[in-house]
Design a protein around this motif. Structure first.
Motif, PDB file in Angstrom:
ATOM      1  N   LEU A 223       0.838  -1.203   0.000  1.00 14.57           N
ATOM      2  CA  LEU A 223       0.000   0.000   0.000  1.00 14.57           C
ATOM      3  C   LEU A 223       0.871   1.251   0.000  1.00 14.57           C
ATOM      4  O   LEU A 223       0.638   2.205  -0.762  1.00 14.57           O
ATOM      5  CB  LEU A 223      -0.911  -0.001   1.238  1.00 14.57           C
ATOM      6  N   LEU A 224       1.937   1.225   0.813  1.00 11.02           N
ATOM      7  CA  LEU A 224       2.843   2.375   0.886  1.00 11.02           C
ATOM      8  C   LEU A 224       3.481   2.645  -0.470  1.00 11.02           C
ATOM      9  O   LEU A 224       3.567   3.788  -0.932  1.00 11.02           O
ATOM     10  CB  LEU A 224       3.914   2.096   1.944  1.00 11.02           C
ATOM     11  N   GLU A 225       3.880   1.536  -1.119  1.00 13.72           N
ATOM     12  CA  GLU A 225       4.513   1.656  -2.428  1.00 13.72           C
ATOM     13  C   GLU A 225       3.539   2.266  -3.439  1.00 13.72           C
ATOM     14  O   GLU A 225       3.892   3.160  -4.208  1.00 13.72           O
ATOM     15  CB  GLU A 225       4.958   0.261  -2.871  1.00 13.72           C
TER      16      GLU A 225
ATOM     17  N   SER B 113      17.182   1.068  -6.517  1.00 19.09           N
ATOM     18  CA  SER B 113      16.144   1.514  -5.605  1.00 19.09           C
ATOM     19  C   SER B 113      16.714   1.708  -4.205  1.00 19.09           C
ATOM     20  O   SER B 113      17.806   1.238  -3.895  1.00 19.09           O
ATOM     21  CB  SER B 113      14.989   0.512  -5.580  1.00 19.09           C
ATOM     22  N   VAL B 114      15.975   2.430  -3.400  1.00 17.70           N
ATOM     23  CA  VAL B 114      16.400   2.647  -2.020  1.00 17.70           C
ATOM     24  C   VAL B 114      15.319   2.133  -1.082  1.00 17.70           C
ATOM     25  O   VAL B 114      14.148   2.077  -1.450  1.00 17.70           O
ATOM     26  CB  VAL B 114      16.630   4.145  -1.718  1.00 17.70           C
ATOM     27  N   GLU B 115      15.718   1.767   0.116  1.00 17.70           N
ATOM     28  CA  GLU B 115      14.730   1.352   1.111  1.00 17.70           C
ATOM     29  C   GLU B 115      14.403   2.558   1.969  1.00 17.70           C
ATOM     30  O   GLU B 115      15.141   2.904   2.874  1.00 17.70           O
ATOM     31  CB  GLU B 115      15.288   0.215   1.967  1.00 17.70           C
ATOM     32  N   ILE B 116      13.303   3.246   1.658  1.00 15.26           N
ATOM     33  CA  ILE B 116      12.956   4.421   2.439  1.00 15.26           C
ATOM     34  C   ILE B 116      12.567   4.008   3.843  1.00 15.26           C
ATOM     35  O   ILE B 116      12.950   4.606   4.825  1.00 15.26           O
ATOM     36  CB  ILE B 116      11.775   5.205   1.801  1.00 15.26           C
ATOM     37  N   ILE B 117      11.744   2.933   3.908  1.00 18.45           N
ATOM     38  CA  ILE B 117      11.417   2.340   5.197  1.00 18.45           C
ATOM     39  C   ILE B 117      11.943   0.920   5.095  1.00 18.45           C
ATOM     40  O   ILE B 117      11.832   0.326   4.009  1.00 18.45           O
ATOM     41  CB  ILE B 117       9.885   2.341   5.415  1.00 18.45           C
TER      42      ILE B 117
ATOM     43  N   GLY C  51      12.525  -2.671   4.385  1.00 19.23           N
ATOM     44  CA  GLY C  51      11.665  -3.670   3.760  1.00 19.23           C
ATOM     45  C   GLY C  51      10.850  -3.139   2.605  1.00 19.23           C
ATOM     46  O   GLY C  51      10.114  -3.882   1.974  1.00 19.23           O
ATOM     47  N   VAL C  52      10.910  -1.840   2.302  1.00 24.99           N
ATOM     48  CA  VAL C  52      10.155  -1.291   1.172  1.00 24.99           C
ATOM     49  C   VAL C  52      11.124  -0.655   0.171  1.00 24.99           C
ATOM     50  O   VAL C  52      11.396   0.539   0.262  1.00 24.99           O
ATOM     51  CB  VAL C  52       9.138  -0.221   1.615  1.00 24.99           C
ATOM     52  N   PRO C  53      11.670  -1.462  -0.729  1.00 22.19           N
ATOM     53  CA  PRO C  53      12.540  -0.847  -1.744  1.00 22.19           C
ATOM     54  C   PRO C  53      11.694  -0.055  -2.725  1.00 22.19           C
ATOM     55  O   PRO C  53      10.602  -0.483  -3.099  1.00 22.19           O
ATOM     56  CB  PRO C  53      13.197  -2.053  -2.422  1.00 22.19           C
TER      57      PRO C  53
END
Lengths: 304, 317
Positions: free
Chosen positions: A4-6, A129-133, A135-137
């Motif tokens: 959902l965040l993505e 890509s980066v993991e902002i949080i 587990g969320v790349p």
């Protein structure tokens, strides 16, 4: 939850694109009273110029600049040659003349670059890509687009609300003749506003290149979505364009991501896919209908 | 000057009536198809003129009603050849069932879209009608049962008693008769009290409201009637090609209808017919000449808007 965040980030990213287009369109309408369908052509020209520059070895920032610059130059050319004569005309005339321009530019691009889509690549330093949080790349390039969008929104705010040029733009939107009577060169002002809007459209096109394919007519569909943004946000207001863009970007992205899945819980999978795809592409129009029912002048109408 | 116009109209009518024998004599049977196309587009353009030219409403979504009329014919023919709709209603191919249904479907959609879009005016109205038409476009793209993107073909034209479905000349005369009926109806309409109110709304909506008329209702009625006209046109178009596709609802189609109205001369009913003829002939002529005909068409359009605002009709006068 992570998904959902993505998806919400995707929504913001699409919203940013829409904002770059809607801001120019709504400024031009606010100051000059012009409805410009050829805004979609400027977006397309930006995308083609950036893709061409990228293919000829220009660095990515330079390619973006080329996209915005090509769109701004084309914008100035059509403003001076044709559109200036249309400011005092019927909206109907404006629609038809700028529709004619779309036909022209689409065909011109097809002759120059062919009908095969061009591919633009994500530049090396923005790939990955980066993991902002944890587990969320999330793709770095999309984050960069969001950053550019926020920067543009901030710049526009400063420009319009806190500079002399911006003051003239605001004054021109409400009391055009008074501004002229005070000795301001209205012609220069309108060309400037138009070039700014065109550059933003070109920038949007140039940044979209690596995400979608660059092809003839690519601006036409997003133009209609931009119209939905403007109707939802309130025509002529940049604040409304920002709010409308985010709302429409989010609704469109989330509907496409979740509606088919939700329908699968109540019906057969194949039917759910077909109906879900249809319904989710209609979602933003349903949003527009709802806004019209509650606030016919949009969420943030420009005057009053 | 009235005489000149009467002479031109009579000449046009005579040409329209004699087109099939002329085409045979010239050895160019394609002209009949071209004429049919013109008559069909003219119906849609004339109905749009009711909005643009008479009521002053710049609707940019006329293709939605055109497409809905077409799809009504296509979908009913599809079900007539296959399973009933939702397993209940049978499909149909008879013109006297299908065509009125196409008109009704388009009119109902126009009533709904109009009820929402007429809450605004000016530029917002243009954008909203365009957006709702795009919504229907997406709807038909996503309806995979009816072909989705690829469209839906069907085997034979809507049946009319005593007329062979494959007879192109008969179909041309049917379309011509439909155009004549629509033009007659609309010319009565614009001269009636209702039509006078519409023209009053175009000239000064505030005054019409001040004398106690609900302009919203009149505009909505005009919008619905125009949608019905486009529905008939779409039904005939589906019959001409025996094929319907989302292209019928594409936004450029709405633009084309607008061009026909303005190119011919808005606010005259005859103008859009001339505009439709000019557009179809110009397109087929330019397309013979170069595949990139739009690069010529676009600038022509800009020039017409800049320098010939009253269209071909204004220039003939």
């Amino acid at each position: 939850m992570t998904l959902l965040l993505e998806q919400m980030l995707n929504g913001v990213q699409f919203g940013v694109m829409l904002f770059l287009l809607a801001a120019g369109l709504t400024l031009v309408f606010g100051v000059m009273g012009l409805i410009n369908l050829a805004h979609s052509s400027l977006y397309m020209i930006g995308a083609f110029a950036a893709a061409w520059a990228g293919a000829h070895g220009w660095s990515f920032p330079l390619a973006l600049l080329a996209g915005a610059g090509a769109a701004a130059l084309t914008g100035i050319a059509i403003e001076v040659a044709v559109l200036k004569r249309l400011y005092q005309r019927d909206h109907m005339d404006q629609v038809l003349a700028t529709f004619g321009m779309i036909l022209f530019f689409n065909e011109a691009m097809a002759m120059l670059f062919g009908r095969q889509p061009l591919m633009a690549t994500v530049p090396g330093f923005l790939s990955g890509s980066v993991e902002i949080i944890p587990g969320v790349p999330y793709p770095l390039y999309r984050l960069a687009i969001i950053a550019v969008g926020i920067a543009v929104a901030a710049l526009l705010y400063v420009l319009i609300s806190h500079t002399r040029a911006g003051m003239l733009v605001r004054a021109g939107a409400t009391h055009r003749d008074m501004v002229r009577a005070l000795g301001v060169d209205i012609g220069l002002l309108t060309t400037g506003v138009f070039a700014l809007g065109a550059a933003l459209a070109g920038l949007a096109g140039a940044m979209t290149g690596p995400l979608l394919s660059v092809q003839v007519g690519m601006g036409d569909r997003i133009l209609i979505t931009t119209f939905v943004v403007i109707v939802v946000g309130g025509i002529g207001s940049v604040r409304g364009a920002l709010a409308g863009s985010m709302l429409v970007g989010m609704v469109d992205t989330l509907a496409r991501a979740y509606l088919p899945g939700m329908l699968k819980t109540v019906m057969v999978a194949t039917e759910a896919d077909a109906i879900g795809a249809g319904l989710s592409s209609m979602a933003i129009f349903i949003l527009m209908a709802a806004v019209l029912l509650i606030r016919p002048r949009g969420l943030f109408p420009a005057h009053g | 000057m009235v005489n000149r116009r009467t002479v031109l109209s009579a000449a046009g009518l005579l040409l329209a009536l004699l087109l099939p024998p002329l085409a045979t004599a010239l050895g160019k049977p394609d002209l009949v198809t071209l004429g049919t196309q013109i008559a069909i587009y003219a119906i849609a353009a004339a109905s749009l003129d009711l909005l643009i030219g008479y009521t002053g409403l710049s609707s940019f979504g006329h293709a939605a009603f055109f497409g809905l009329g077409g799809y009504t014919v296509g979908i009913l023919a599809f079900h007539a050849a296959g399973e009933p709709i939702f397993g209940l209603l049978p499909g149909a191919t008879e013109a006297w069932i299908v065509w009125p249904l196409a008109i009704l479907t388009a009119a109902t959609a126009a009533l709904a879209i109009g009820a929402l879009s007429l809450r605004t005016e000016g530029v917002s109205f243009i954008m909203i009608t365009l957006a709702f038409a795009e919504m229907f476009f997406f709807l038909f793209v996503s309806l995979k049962t009816y072909g989705g993107d690829d469209g839906l073909g069907f085997r034979r034209r809507s049946g009319l008693p005593g007329i062979a479905p494959r007879d192109d000349v008969a179909f041309y005369y049917i379309c011509l008769a439909a155009l004549a009926a629509v033009l007659f109806l609309f010319s009565r309409l614009v001269r009636s009290r209702f039509g006078q109110v519409l023209q009053g709304i175009r000239q000064n909506p505030r005054r019409m409201a001040a004398i106690g008329l609900s302009t919203y209702r009149y505009k909505l009625a005009a919008f619905t009637i125009a949608g019905a006209g486009a529905g008939l046109s779409g039904a005939l178009h589906a019959n001409l090609l025996r094929f319907v596709s989302p292209d019928m609802l594409h936004w450029t189609m709405s633009g084309d209808f607008m061009i026909m109205v303005v190119l011919g001369g808005a606010g005259s009913l005859v103008g859009p017919v001339i505009g439709a003829a000019a557009m179809v002939l110009l397109q087929s002529w330019l397309a013979q000449w170069t595949e990139h005909w739009m690069i010529v068409m676009g600038p022509i359009l800009v020039l017409v808007v800049l320098f010939a605002r009253r269209g071909i009709l204004g220039w003939l006068r």
